[in-house]
Design an enzyme around this catalytic site. Structure first.
Site, PDB file in Angstrom:
ATOM      1  CD  GLU A  93      -2.973  -1.333   2.379  1.00 35.07           C
ATOM      2  OE1 GLU A  93      -3.210  -1.913   2.524  1.00 35.07           O
ATOM      3  OE2 GLU A  93      -2.714   0.039   3.103  1.00 35.07           O
ATOM      4  CB  CYS A 106       2.568   7.492   3.234  1.00 38.13           C
ATOM      5  SG  CYS A 106       2.841   5.614   4.469  1.00 38.13           S
ATOM      6  CB  CYS A 113       5.267  -5.215   9.602  1.00 35.56           C
ATOM      7  SG  CYS A 113       6.425  -4.757  10.701  1.00 35.56           S
ATOM      8  CB  CYS A 117       3.067  -3.162  16.654  1.00 34.42           C
ATOM      9  SG  CYS A 117       4.822  -2.314  16.254  1.00 34.42           S
TER      10      CYS A 117
END
Ligand code: SAH
Ligand code: SF4
Length: 354
Positions: A93, A106, A113, A117
């Site tokens: 994205e 961005c 990942c 988190c």
């Protein structure tokens, strides 16, 4: 397996070296490099090269690219969220935002990942692979082409942990900032990390003029351990020590990201503890109301809480702002779209199996 070499990840110098070995006049390397930086997808498009050179290049190299798989435009502020398809059908994205100083993108650095988190959609969808430098560059080229306007600022804050893909990210920074390429200067680039301390020290040695953003999200280990598994390897103290050293060497202000989660990290006591830990450091705190990610139980802090938190930081001399939320109607925080698509795809697969 792809046995061809990735030509778009090569720096100008490396390309020159290759052509020298091939005994091709050196001005050709400039021509090829510029084509690649303009985002061509085949050697055929390099119309100012002799045909035999194009054929020779195609036998040895491939050109990485990305295409637009989906696009959502915010009705509120025009922010555009892209889902890009890479050559191997993986998706990443990007978000394109308009700021007063121009267009800002961005971008992602990994497919997924590994950091896990608990508040993050990317963390929840798992990890597939690193992006190559050329793929990271392709994100900008593809979106810039689609937008039809020059992109002037980059934030490495999309999917993935940039410092977990250190070599490719550094190579990308070199490519994107070079004069013969997109020529986006380091001062127009921000890199966000969850806090891989050993890599922050490595980056410090590079002494780049980019902005380092550190996703802190908690003032102490007790809270940070609950939301960010990386904290068990490098705790708040080790992270802040690395940040102080980084700011001192580079002379650049560190930007601390702090996602405000109601009842978790937004109390007055948290604000006071954060202020005392950051005291004297060249830094800035960016408060972000946490984004609801399907399946987690976190809620945004209220506007009053955010104001109160900021006033405590400011009273103690720590500059802080609440980050403007862009694209709130299109799930513009990265990771959410890919996750939804994966869910849709697995739902389709389940239907097909029935
Ligand atoms: N891996 C890097 C960069 C990508 S994440 C990092 O963690 O810094 C980009 C930013 O979005 C980070 O500050 C991250 O903590 C934040 N973020 C992730 N999920 C979020 C959510 N649900 N709400 C608000 N911020 C979030
Ligand atoms: Fe990875 Fe950053 Fe998400 Fe954490 S916040 S899981 S480091 S992308």
């Amino acid at each position: 397996m792809n046995l061809l070499e990735d030509i778009k990840s090569k720096t100008y110098e490396e390309l020159k070296e290759t052509l020298k070995e091939w005994e091709i006049p050196s001005f050709r390397s400039g021509q090829i490099f510029r084509w690649l930086q303009q985002g061509v997808s085949s050697f055929e498009e390099m119309t100012n090269l002799p045909k035999d050179l194009r054929e020779r290049l195609a036998k040895c190299f491939y050109i990485a690219g990305a295409s637009v798989a989906r696009k959502q435009v915010s009705k509120i502020d025009g922010t555009v969220k892209y889902l890009l398809r890479l050559n191997d059908e993986e998706h990443v994205e990007c978000v394109l935002m308009e700021y007063h100083h121009g267009l800002s993108i961005c971008i992602s650095t990994q497919v997924g990942c590994r950091m896990g988190c608990t508040f993050c959609a990317t963390g929840k969808s798992g990890y597939a692979r690193n992006l190559t430098a050329s793929e990271i560059l392709s994100e900008i080229q593809t979106v810039q082409k689609d937008a039809g306007r020059r992109i002037s600022n980059i934030v490495l804050m999309g999917m993935g942990e940039p410092l977990d893909n250190y070599d490719n990210v550094l190579r990308f920074l070199q490519l994107v900032s070079c004069e013969e390429g997109l020529n986006i200067g380091m001062r127009h680039i921000s890199l966000s990390t969850c806090g891989l301390v050993d890599r922050i020290y490595d980056l410090e040695k590079e002494n780049l003029q980019l902005t380092l953003s550190v996703s802190l999200h908690a003032p102490n280990d007790e809270i940070r351990n609950q939301t960010m598994p990386v904290n068990r390897k490098w705790n708040v103290e080790a992270l802040l020590k690395a940040c102080r050293s980084y700011a001192k060497t580079t002379g650049r202000r560190i930007s601390f990201e702090y996602a405000m989660i109601s009842g978790v990290n937004d109390s007055d006591a948290c604000a006071r503890e954060l202020a005392s830990r950051l005291e004297g450091m060249l830094c800035h705190v960016n408060l972000i109301p946490v984004n609801d990610v399907t399946g987690n139980h976190y809620k945004k802090s209220s506007a009053e809480r955010q104001k109160r938190f900021i006033s405590i930081l400011e009273k103690k001399g720590i500059p802080a702002t609440v980050r403007r939320t862009l694209g709130s109607d299109i799930d513009a925080s990265c990771g959410q779209l890919r996750r939804r698509i994966e869910e849709e795809e697995s739902a389709h697969a389940a239907l097909r199996e029935k």
